[in-house]
Design a protein around this motif. Sequence first.
Motif, PDB file in Angstrom:
ATOM      1  N   ARG A 149      -6.032   6.449   4.630  1.00 61.26           N
ATOM      2  CA  ARG A 149      -7.094   6.484   5.636  1.00 61.26           C
ATOM      3  C   ARG A 149      -8.248   5.553   5.245  1.00 61.26           C
ATOM      4  O   ARG A 149      -8.894   4.949   6.098  1.00 61.26           O
ATOM      5  CB  ARG A 149      -7.604   7.916   5.790  1.00 61.26           C
ATOM      6  CG  ARG A 149      -8.618   8.103   6.902  1.00 61.26           C
ATOM      7  CD  ARG A 149      -9.169   9.517   6.941  1.00 61.26           C
ATOM      8  NE  ARG A 149     -10.007   9.837   5.803  1.00 61.26           N
ATOM      9  CZ  ARG A 149     -11.262   9.391   5.622  1.00 61.26           C
ATOM     10  NH1 ARG A 149     -11.805   8.583   6.504  1.00 61.26           N
ATOM     11  NH2 ARG A 149     -11.949   9.746   4.562  1.00 61.26           N
ATOM     12  N   LEU A 150      -8.492   5.397   3.945  1.00 63.09           N
ATOM     13  CA  LEU A 150      -9.599   4.573   3.460  1.00 63.09           C
ATOM     14  C   LEU A 150      -9.244   3.098   3.321  1.00 63.09           C
ATOM     15  O   LEU A 150     -10.133   2.256   3.196  1.00 63.09           O
ATOM     16  CB  LEU A 150     -10.077   5.110   2.109  1.00 63.09           C
ATOM     17  CG  LEU A 150     -10.640   6.529   2.112  1.00 63.09           C
ATOM     18  CD1 LEU A 150     -10.885   6.991   0.678  1.00 63.09           C
ATOM     19  CD2 LEU A 150     -11.906   6.597   2.929  1.00 63.09           C
ATOM     20  N   ASN A 151      -7.949   2.757   3.305  1.00 62.46           N
ATOM     21  CA  ASN A 151      -7.529   1.375   3.050  1.00 62.46           C
ATOM     22  C   ASN A 151      -8.114   0.374   4.038  1.00 62.46           C
ATOM     23  O   ASN A 151      -8.768  -0.590   3.631  1.00 62.46           O
ATOM     24  CB  ASN A 151      -6.005   1.261   3.069  1.00 62.46           C
ATOM     25  CG  ASN A 151      -5.366   1.744   1.790  1.00 62.46           C
ATOM     26  OD1 ASN A 151      -6.015   1.840   0.766  1.00 62.46           O
ATOM     27  ND2 ASN A 151      -4.092   2.059   1.861  1.00 62.46           N
ATOM     28  N   LEU A 152      -7.856   0.531   5.312  1.00 58.51           N
ATOM     29  CA  LEU A 152      -8.265  -0.470   6.297  1.00 58.51           C
ATOM     30  C   LEU A 152      -9.776  -0.718   6.284  1.00 58.51           C
ATOM     31  O   LEU A 152     -10.200  -1.879   6.248  1.00 58.51           O
ATOM     32  CB  LEU A 152      -7.768  -0.104   7.693  1.00 58.51           C
ATOM     33  CG  LEU A 152      -8.041  -1.141   8.770  1.00 58.51           C
ATOM     34  CD1 LEU A 152      -7.426  -2.496   8.421  1.00 58.51           C
ATOM     35  CD2 LEU A 152      -7.509  -0.655  10.114  1.00 58.51           C
ATOM     36  N   PRO A 153     -10.615   0.329   6.298  1.00 53.70           N
ATOM     37  CA  PRO A 153     -12.058   0.057   6.235  1.00 53.70           C
ATOM     38  C   PRO A 153     -12.469  -0.695   4.965  1.00 53.70           C
ATOM     39  O   PRO A 153     -13.311  -1.589   5.014  1.00 53.70           O
ATOM     40  CB  PRO A 153     -12.702   1.451   6.277  1.00 53.70           C
ATOM     41  CG  PRO A 153     -11.673   2.334   6.900  1.00 53.70           C
ATOM     42  CD  PRO A 153     -10.343   1.758   6.495  1.00 53.70           C
ATOM     43  N   ALA A 154     -11.854  -0.349   3.829  1.00 56.51           N
ATOM     44  CA  ALA A 154     -12.198  -1.038   2.576  1.00 56.51           C
ATOM     45  C   ALA A 154     -11.754  -2.490   2.614  1.00 56.51           C
ATOM     46  O   ALA A 154     -12.507  -3.389   2.222  1.00 56.51           O
ATOM     47  CB  ALA A 154     -11.560  -0.321   1.388  1.00 56.51           C
ATOM     48  N   TRP A 155     -10.535  -2.741   3.072  1.00 57.21           N
ATOM     49  CA  TRP A 155     -10.042  -4.118   3.143  1.00 57.21           C
ATOM     50  C   TRP A 155     -10.905  -4.957   4.079  1.00 57.21           C
ATOM     51  O   TRP A 155     -11.205  -6.113   3.791  1.00 57.21           O
ATOM     52  CB  TRP A 155      -8.597  -4.153   3.622  1.00 57.21           C
ATOM     53  CG  TRP A 155      -7.628  -3.499   2.693  1.00 57.21           C
ATOM     54  CD1 TRP A 155      -7.754  -3.314   1.345  1.00 57.21           C
ATOM     55  CD2 TRP A 155      -6.380  -2.917   3.049  1.00 57.21           C
ATOM     56  NE1 TRP A 155      -6.661  -2.654   0.842  1.00 57.21           N
ATOM     57  CE2 TRP A 155      -5.802  -2.406   1.873  1.00 57.21           C
ATOM     58  CE3 TRP A 155      -5.691  -2.787   4.239  1.00 57.21           C
ATOM     59  CZ2 TRP A 155      -4.567  -1.781   1.853  1.00 57.21           C
ATOM     60  CZ3 TRP A 155      -4.456  -2.151   4.232  1.00 57.21           C
ATOM     61  CH2 TRP A 155      -3.904  -1.660   3.054  1.00 57.21           C
TER      62      TRP A 155
ATOM     63  N   ALA B 296       0.855  -1.191   0.000  1.00 55.28           N
ATOM     64  CA  ALA B 296       0.000   0.000   0.000  1.00 55.28           C
ATOM     65  C   ALA B 296       0.887   1.237   0.000  1.00 55.28           C
ATOM     66  O   ALA B 296       1.838   1.329   0.761  1.00 55.28           O
ATOM     67  CB  ALA B 296      -0.910  -0.011   1.216  1.00 55.28           C
ATOM     68  N   CYS B 297       0.591   2.172  -0.865  1.00 53.79           N
ATOM     69  CA  CYS B 297       1.393   3.400  -0.953  1.00 53.79           C
ATOM     70  C   CYS B 297       1.182   4.266   0.280  1.00 53.79           C
ATOM     71  O   CYS B 297       0.102   4.307   0.841  1.00 53.79           O
ATOM     72  CB  CYS B 297       1.002   4.191  -2.197  1.00 53.79           C
ATOM     73  SG  CYS B 297       1.417   3.351  -3.724  1.00 53.79           S
TER      74      CYS B 297
ATOM     75  N   GLU C 231      -5.274  10.502   2.074  1.00 51.95           N
ATOM     76  CA  GLU C 231      -6.691  10.141   2.077  1.00 51.95           C
ATOM     77  C   GLU C 231      -6.871   8.667   1.725  1.00 51.95           C
ATOM     78  O   GLU C 231      -7.661   7.953   2.337  1.00 51.95           O
ATOM     79  CB  GLU C 231      -7.465  11.021   1.096  1.00 51.95           C
ATOM     80  CG  GLU C 231      -8.930  10.671   0.947  1.00 51.95           C
ATOM     81  CD  GLU C 231      -9.769  10.989   2.167  1.00 51.95           C
ATOM     82  OE1 GLU C 231     -10.971  10.661   2.150  1.00 51.95           O
ATOM     83  OE2 GLU C 231      -9.247  11.561   3.148  1.00 51.95           O
ATOM     84  N   GLY C 232      -6.119   8.189   0.730  1.00 48.28           N
ATOM     85  CA  GLY C 232      -6.193   6.782   0.356  1.00 48.28           C
ATOM     86  C   GLY C 232      -5.780   5.865   1.491  1.00 48.28           C
ATOM     87  O   GLY C 232      -6.420   4.846   1.753  1.00 48.28           O
TER      88      GLY C 232
END
Length: 98
Positions: free
Chosen positions: A75-81, A54-55, A72-73
């Motif tokens: 911050r969104l990674n963990l909830p999406a995964w 993950a970048c 921002e990306g």
Amino acid sequence: SRARRTWDAVVVGGGVVGCAVLRELTVRRGWRCLLVERQPHLVAGASAGNTGIACTASDVATGTVEHACLSEGARLNLPAWTELNVPHRPTGSMYAAF
């Protein structure tokens, strides 16, 4: 006669970005979308070379658009995964200069 289908959006390209855009439009906004991909499999082009890392914005100048997008990306990674049941594990990173 065939019924004519209408779409709210047509997403061209089934790579990582195209699939993410498709998901955003259909799942989060409820749009009817069509994904168009020339390859027989999704994520077959440049996206297939993904390293699985993950970048982060740690090596990008603060105050830039790139830094804002990466932050921002991240911050969104963990909830999406978690929502998509994507296996992941935080491992951190190390930068070495010589």
